[in-house]
Design a protein around this motif. Structure first.
Motif, short mmCIF file in Angstrom:
data_model
loop_
_atom_site.label_atom_id
_atom_site.label_comp_id
_atom_site.label_asym_id
_atom_site.label_seq_id
_atom_site.Cartn_x
_atom_site.Cartn_y
_atom_site.Cartn_z
N TYR A 74 -59.43 -3.78 74.36
CA TYR A 74 -58.92 -4.11 73.03
C TYR A 74 -60.08 -4.56 72.14
O TYR A 74 -60.73 -5.57 72.41
CB TYR A 74 -57.88 -5.22 73.12
N ALA B 276 -59.78 -4.06 68.41
CA ALA B 276 -59.33 -3.80 67.04
C ALA B 276 -58.98 -5.06 66.26
O ALA B 276 -58.48 -4.98 65.14
CB ALA B 276 -58.12 -2.87 67.06
N ASN C 50 -59.68 0.68 71.26
CA ASN C 50 -59.13 0.88 69.93
C ASN C 50 -60.02 0.17 68.91
O ASN C 50 -60.73 -0.79 69.24
CB ASN C 50 -57.68 0.39 69.83
N HIS D 152 -60.55 -1.04 64.56
CA HIS D 152 -59.91 -1.27 63.26
C HIS D 152 -60.91 -1.90 62.29
O HIS D 152 -61.37 -1.25 61.37
CB HIS D 152 -58.68 -2.16 63.43
N GLU E 134 -57.44 2.78 64.63
CA GLU E 134 -56.30 2.10 64.02
C GLU E 134 -56.65 1.57 62.62
O GLU E 134 -56.06 0.60 62.15
CB GLU E 134 -55.81 0.96 64.91
N LEU F 84 -51.94 -1.70 65.19
CA LEU F 84 -50.73 -1.55 65.99
C LEU F 84 -50.43 -2.72 66.92
O LEU F 84 -49.39 -2.71 67.59
CB LEU F 84 -50.82 -0.26 66.81
N THR G 203 -51.29 -5.24 70.30
CA THR G 203 -51.64 -4.89 71.68
C THR G 203 -50.65 -3.92 72.32
O THR G 203 -51.05 -2.95 72.97
CB THR G 203 -51.73 -6.16 72.54
N GLY H 145 -50.63 -0.51 70.27
CA GLY H 145 -51.87 0.23 70.48
C GLY H 145 -51.90 0.91 71.83
O GLY H 145 -52.32 2.08 71.95
#
Length: 228
Positions: free
Chosen positions: A8, A10, A54, A56, A76, A81, A83, A86
């Motif tokens: 993760y 983003a 991901n 962002h 993203e 989105l 967790t 996504g």
């Protein structure tokens, strides 16, 4: 060994300001390398072969970083989105086999977290296995915890143990959520009701690096003796 790890990366990094004004939180440096590399390195050492993330906030910096070369990138930038959403979107490419997910705002010292989870994963009885630390041993963290741990390894909402940000999860059930934006917490709650949510205690050292003053705490932790 489970072959896929999803990182993760983003988040907006608001708690880490002002350090995140010109870079995303995963690219903040700690002890000579980025938080993203602190997350990825143990995955590579564990033998994981497929990587995804991901993006962002200041997404191009992560996309162009050498650490994410050969990663599957989920962009993203148009819509964050969360967790659960996504990961649900990622299953279109990654598939729905169990995989690792790892947050990129923590530092570890001790047993490889991916290997520890993989050794204790039993898909026949669990759909998620979360790596936890007791609140008394969590560095850079001041809350009461996220979960209570039962004698059989099942977990439920409560105090005493902190989720470290690393888990094995079966993402197939995410398709039951109609929304495209939601937290994994909602999925965990459903799994807990079914008796399919489990926790595993990490015996090594762990530090939450969510705020600027956590960097020094984490760096000091990494300098400690390896016997834990």
């Amino acid at each position: 060994m489970i072959e896929t790890a999803f990182f993760y990366a983003a988040g907006l990094g608001t708690r880490m300001r002002p350090l995140t004004e010109d870079r995303p939180k995963p690219l903040i440096e700690l002890a000579g390398k980025t938080l993203l590399e602190h997350a990825i390195d143990p995955a590579r050492a564990a033998g994981i072969t497929k990587f995804a993330t991901n993006i962002h906030y200041l997404a191009d910096q992560i996309k162009e970083h050498p650490a994410t070369r050969n990663f599957v990138i989920f962009d993203e930038r148009e819509k964050l989105l969360e967790t659960g959403g996504g990961l649900k979107a990622a299953t279109a490419i990654l598939g729905v086999a169990p995989l690792f997910t790892m947050n990129t705002d923590a530092v570890w010292k001790g047993e490889n977290p991916f290997q520890k989870l993989d050794k204790h994963w039993e898909h026949s009885k669990m759909d998620a296995l979360l790596l936890l630390v007791p609140t008394s041993k969590a560095r850079g963290y001041s809350g009461k915890g996220d979960f209570e741990l039962g004698g059989n390894g099942e977990i439920r909402r409560g105090n005493g143990f902190v989720y470290t940000g690393c888990q094995i999860i079966d993402p197939s059930g995410l398709s039951d959520f109609e929304d495209s934006v939601f937290s994994t917490n909602l999925y965990w709650d459903r799994l807990a009701q079914k008796g399919r949510l489990f926790g595993l205690v990490y015996d090594g050292l762990w530090c939450d690096v969510g705020k600027p003053d956590s960097i020094a705490i984490a760096e000091n932790m990494l300098k400690e003796a390896t016997d834990v």
